[in-house]
Design a protein around this motif. Sequence first.
Motif, PDB file in Angstrom:
ATOM      1  N   VAL A   1       0.826  -1.212   0.000  1.00  0.00           N
ATOM      2  CA  VAL A   1       0.000   0.000   0.000  1.00  0.00           C
ATOM      3  C   VAL A   1       0.863   1.267   0.000  1.00  0.00           C
ATOM      4  CG1 VAL A   1      -2.155  -0.944   0.913  1.00  0.00           C
ATOM      5  CG2 VAL A   1      -0.367  -0.220   2.498  1.00  0.00           C
ATOM      6  N   HIS A   2       2.051   1.184   0.588  1.00  0.00           N
ATOM      7  CA  HIS A   2       2.904   2.375   0.682  1.00  0.00           C
ATOM      8  C   HIS A   2       3.460   2.793  -0.679  1.00  0.00           C
ATOM      9  CE1 HIS A   2       5.930   5.172   2.146  1.00  0.00           C
ATOM     10  NE2 HIS A   2       6.857   4.494   1.515  1.00  0.00           N
ATOM     11  N   VAL A   3       4.046   1.834  -1.388  1.00  0.00           N
ATOM     12  CA  VAL A   3       4.704   2.176  -2.657  1.00  0.00           C
ATOM     13  C   VAL A   3       3.687   2.627  -3.724  1.00  0.00           C
ATOM     14  CG1 VAL A   3       6.143   1.265  -4.529  1.00  0.00           C
ATOM     15  CG2 VAL A   3       6.771   0.819  -2.156  1.00  0.00           C
ATOM     16  N   PRO A   4       2.544   1.899  -3.910  1.00  0.00           N
ATOM     17  CA  PRO A   4       1.558   2.429  -4.868  1.00  0.00           C
ATOM     18  C   PRO A   4       1.050   3.824  -4.490  1.00  0.00           C
ATOM     19  CG  PRO A   4       1.077   0.132  -4.418  1.00  0.00           C
ATOM     20  CD  PRO A   4       2.147   0.543  -3.453  1.00  0.00           C
ATOM     21  N   SER A   5       0.878   4.108  -3.194  1.00  0.00           N
ATOM     22  CA  SER A   5       0.447   5.455  -2.784  1.00  0.00           C
ATOM     23  C   SER A   5       1.470   6.495  -3.227  1.00  0.00           C
ATOM     24  CB  SER A   5       0.283   5.534  -1.267  1.00  0.00           C
ATOM     25  OG  SER A   5      -0.700   4.656  -0.820  1.00  0.00           O
ATOM     26  N   ALA A   6       2.738   6.185  -3.009  1.00  0.00           N
ATOM     27  CA  ALA A   6       3.801   7.135  -3.360  1.00  0.00           C
ATOM     28  C   ALA A   6       3.905   7.300  -4.879  1.00  0.00           C
ATOM     29  CB  ALA A   6       5.133   6.670  -2.775  1.00  0.00           C
ATOM     30  N   TRP A   7       3.794   6.183  -5.610  1.00  0.00           N
ATOM     31  CA  TRP A   7       3.793   6.269  -7.082  1.00  0.00           C
ATOM     32  C   TRP A   7       2.669   7.183  -7.553  1.00  0.00           C
ATOM     33  CZ3 TRP A   7       4.165   0.303  -8.385  1.00  0.00           C
ATOM     34  CH2 TRP A   7       5.518  -0.083  -8.364  1.00  0.00           C
ATOM     35  N   MET A   8       1.470   6.952  -7.014  1.00  0.00           N
ATOM     36  CA  MET A   8       0.309   7.725  -7.468  1.00  0.00           C
ATOM     37  C   MET A   8       0.408   9.187  -7.045  1.00  0.00           C
ATOM     38  SD  MET A   8      -1.188   5.714  -9.326  1.00  0.00           S
ATOM     39  CE  MET A   8      -2.528   6.786  -9.805  1.00  0.00           C
ATOM     40  N   ALA A   9       1.054   9.448  -5.903  1.00  0.00           N
ATOM     41  CA  ALA A   9       1.252  10.838  -5.480  1.00  0.00           C
ATOM     42  C   ALA A   9       2.034  11.595  -6.556  1.00  0.00           C
ATOM     43  CB  ALA A   9       1.986  10.886  -4.146  1.00  0.00           C
ATOM     44  N   LEU A  10       3.079  10.951  -7.094  1.00  0.00           N
ATOM     45  CA  LEU A  10       3.894  11.576  -8.136  1.00  0.00           C
ATOM     46  C   LEU A  10       3.176  11.571  -9.484  1.00  0.00           C
ATOM     47  CD1 LEU A  10       7.435  10.164  -7.301  1.00  0.00           C
ATOM     48  CD2 LEU A  10       6.489  12.396  -6.766  1.00  0.00           C
ATOM     49  N   PHE A  11       2.498  10.470  -9.786  1.00  0.00           N
ATOM     50  CA  PHE A  11       1.764  10.337 -11.050  1.00  0.00           C
ATOM     51  C   PHE A  11       0.689  11.423 -11.150  1.00  0.00           C
ATOM     52  CE2 PHE A  11      -1.700   8.502 -13.602  1.00  0.00           C
ATOM     53  CZ  PHE A  11      -1.011   8.106 -14.747  1.00  0.00           C
ATOM     54  N   CYS A  12      -0.086  11.583 -10.065  1.00  0.00           N
ATOM     55  CA  CYS A  12      -1.155  12.586 -10.059  1.00  0.00           C
ATOM     56  C   CYS A  12      -0.585  13.991 -10.200  1.00  0.00           C
ATOM     57  CB  CYS A  12      -1.981  12.496  -8.771  1.00  0.00           C
ATOM     58  SG  CYS A  12      -3.037  11.056  -8.701  1.00  0.00           S
ATOM     59  N   TYR A  13       0.548  14.257  -9.515  1.00  0.00           N
ATOM     60  CA  TYR A  13       1.098  15.607  -9.614  1.00  0.00           C
ATOM     61  C   TYR A  13       1.581  15.878 -11.032  1.00  0.00           C
ATOM     62  CZ  TYR A  13       2.799  20.081  -8.212  1.00  0.00           C
ATOM     63  OH  TYR A  13       2.927  21.443  -8.119  1.00  0.00           O
ATOM     64  N   THR A  14       2.227  14.866 -11.655  1.00  0.00           N
ATOM     65  CA  THR A  14       2.690  15.034 -13.030  1.00  0.00           C
ATOM     66  C   THR A  14       1.503  15.282 -13.958  1.00  0.00           C
ATOM     67  OG1 THR A  14       4.498  13.537 -12.507  1.00  0.00           O
ATOM     68  CG2 THR A  14       4.073  13.953 -14.835  1.00  0.00           C
ATOM     69  N   GLY A  15       0.439  14.478 -13.793  1.00  0.00           N
ATOM     70  CA  GLY A  15      -0.761  14.670 -14.604  1.00  0.00           C
ATOM     71  C   GLY A  15      -1.369  16.045 -14.387  1.00  0.00           C
ATOM     72  N   MET A  16      -1.384  16.478 -13.120  1.00  0.00           N
ATOM     73  CA  MET A  16      -1.967  17.778 -12.788  1.00  0.00           C
ATOM     74  C   MET A  16      -1.150  18.905 -13.426  1.00  0.00           C
ATOM     75  SD  MET A  16      -2.892  19.079  -8.956  1.00  0.00           S
ATOM     76  CE  MET A  16      -1.496  20.121  -8.561  1.00  0.00           C
ATOM     77  N   ALA A  17       0.188  18.799 -13.357  1.00  0.00           N
ATOM     78  CA  ALA A  17       1.048  19.844 -13.926  1.00  0.00           C
ATOM     79  C   ALA A  17       0.885  19.904 -15.443  1.00  0.00           C
ATOM     80  CB  ALA A  17       2.508  19.588 -13.544  1.00  0.00           C
ATOM     81  N   ILE A  18       0.792  18.733 -16.098  1.00  0.00           N
ATOM     82  CA  ILE A  18       0.598  18.715 -17.556  1.00  0.00           C
ATOM     83  C   ILE A  18      -0.752  19.358 -17.898  1.00  0.00           C
ATOM     84  CG2 ILE A  18       0.227  17.209 -19.562  1.00  0.00           C
ATOM     85  CD1 ILE A  18       2.260  15.255 -18.283  1.00  0.00           C
ATOM     86  N   SER A  19      -1.805  18.978 -17.156  1.00  0.00           N
ATOM     87  CA  SER A  19      -3.134  19.558 -17.397  1.00  0.00           C
ATOM     88  C   SER A  19      -3.107  21.071 -17.213  1.00  0.00           C
ATOM     89  CB  SER A  19      -4.162  18.961 -16.438  1.00  0.00           C
ATOM     90  OG  SER A  19      -4.269  17.587 -16.638  1.00  0.00           O
ATOM     91  N   CYS A  20      -2.405  21.538 -16.182  1.00  0.00           N
ATOM     92  CA  CYS A  20      -2.324  22.976 -15.929  1.00  0.00           C
ATOM     93  C   CYS A  20      -1.610  23.679 -17.083  1.00  0.00           C
ATOM     94  CB  CYS A  20      -1.570  23.247 -14.623  1.00  0.00           C
ATOM     95  SG  CYS A  20      -2.550  22.848 -13.169  1.00  0.00           S
ATOM     96  N   GLY A  21      -0.534  23.059 -17.597  1.00  0.00           N
ATOM     97  CA  GLY A  21       0.182  23.628 -18.730  1.00  0.00           C
ATOM     98  C   GLY A  21      -0.710  23.719 -19.961  1.00  0.00           C
ATOM     99  N   VAL A  22      -1.446  22.624 -20.240  1.00  0.00           N
ATOM    100  CA  VAL A  22      -2.364  22.599 -21.391  1.00  0.00           C
ATOM    101  C   VAL A  22      -3.460  23.650 -21.211  1.00  0.00           C
ATOM    102  CG1 VAL A  22      -4.083  21.176 -22.586  1.00  0.00           C
ATOM    103  CG2 VAL A  22      -1.888  20.186 -21.959  1.00  0.00           C
ATOM    104  N   ALA A  23      -3.961  23.773 -19.971  1.00  0.00           N
ATOM    105  CA  ALA A  23      -5.028  24.746 -19.705  1.00  0.00           C
ATOM    106  C   ALA A  23      -4.519  26.178 -19.896  1.00  0.00           C
ATOM    107  CB  ALA A  23      -5.561  24.555 -18.289  1.00  0.00           C
ATOM    108  N   LEU A  24      -3.284  26.433 -19.465  1.00  0.00           N
ATOM    109  CA  LEU A  24      -2.735  27.790 -19.584  1.00  0.00           C
ATOM    110  C   LEU A  24      -2.434  28.145 -21.037  1.00  0.00           C
ATOM    111  CD1 LEU A  24      -0.191  28.156 -16.633  1.00  0.00           C
ATOM    112  CD2 LEU A  24      -2.290  29.462 -16.978  1.00  0.00           C
ATOM    113  N   ILE A  25      -1.867  27.183 -21.783  1.00  0.00           N
ATOM    114  CA  ILE A  25      -1.391  27.501 -23.138  1.00  0.00           C
ATOM    115  C   ILE A  25      -2.532  27.456 -24.152  1.00  0.00           C
ATOM    116  CG2 ILE A  25       0.177  26.801 -24.995  1.00  0.00           C
ATOM    117  CD1 ILE A  25       1.972  25.595 -22.714  1.00  0.00           C
TER     118      ILE A  25
END
Lengths: 243, 61
Positions: free
Chosen positions: A56-80
């Motif tokens: 449970v620990h490692v998948p949580s940590a993976w998803m924490a980074l995965f979600c942030y990366t997805g969020m940052a990409i979405s924010c970039g697409v939304a801004l541009i």
Amino acid sequence: MFHRFANPARFLRFAAVIQPWIAGLTVLLFAVGLYLGLLASPADYQQGETVRMMYVHVPSAWMALFCYTGMAISCGVALIWKHPLADLAAKATAPVGASFTFLALVTGSLWGKPMWGAWWVWDARLTSMLVLFFLYLGYMALNNAFDDPGRGSKASSILALVGFVNVPIIKFSVDWWNTLHQPASVVKMGGPAIHASILSPLLVMGVAFTTYYLWVLLIRIRREVTANKVRALQMRQASRGEQ
Amino acid sequence: MESLQAFWDMGGYGHFVWPAYGVVAVVLIGLFVESRRSLKSAEAELAALAPSKAEDTDDET
């Protein structure tokens, strides 16, 4: 392809079709993952039964980074490109990513106490994960801080993009600094350094966490699209009432 | 029964392993329930504002 799903109406139709499949897949993967992780896999020769916290620990940590990366990409697409769904996807992802980060920190603490003898240490990996948690909270707070939703999403998107610098810092923190946290053992050069009996429940749980994220993401984007329609109708009715 | 006891005990680490699984279950189920409830209330609000459009997924014309 990219623009096909830019239309919220088309997205809602698409979501209605795939959501039941993602829901079923998530339940099935969690059942298999928990069976493999808790019953079918052996204890670690060094860490004993505490190794089960890894599932449970490692998948949580993976998803924490995965979600942030997805969020940052979405924010970039939304801004541009002013892509209407990208902004909603980022907003819908933030609470899910914050939850995963919280879980990575709490399960890590529960694992750290018996293995390291401490609930918490201020080392690079743990501290950078805590910073990630605050970045999620900061994004959500800034997003809601303005009366005009457009200004809120613009300001919070910039914060999310600037904060992305933390993601590679987290990933490589175990290589760059001396730390109690163990280095990467799955995603590394030369292939995973974990035995198959422990790697398979970890990977199944990793995929289960991913489909769970997609499931909740669909629900939360549908919520945002619906809330936008409500806001538009209320504004139209208010302007009609003034005439 | 003895194996169930051993499973619960987790080699003496049960009071670390089970809270870890417990907090994951509580947070993931809680987030899912909150997301669904929030969607349902937004849909109810939309249905109250525009009854004919409740089932209509297209943009209003």
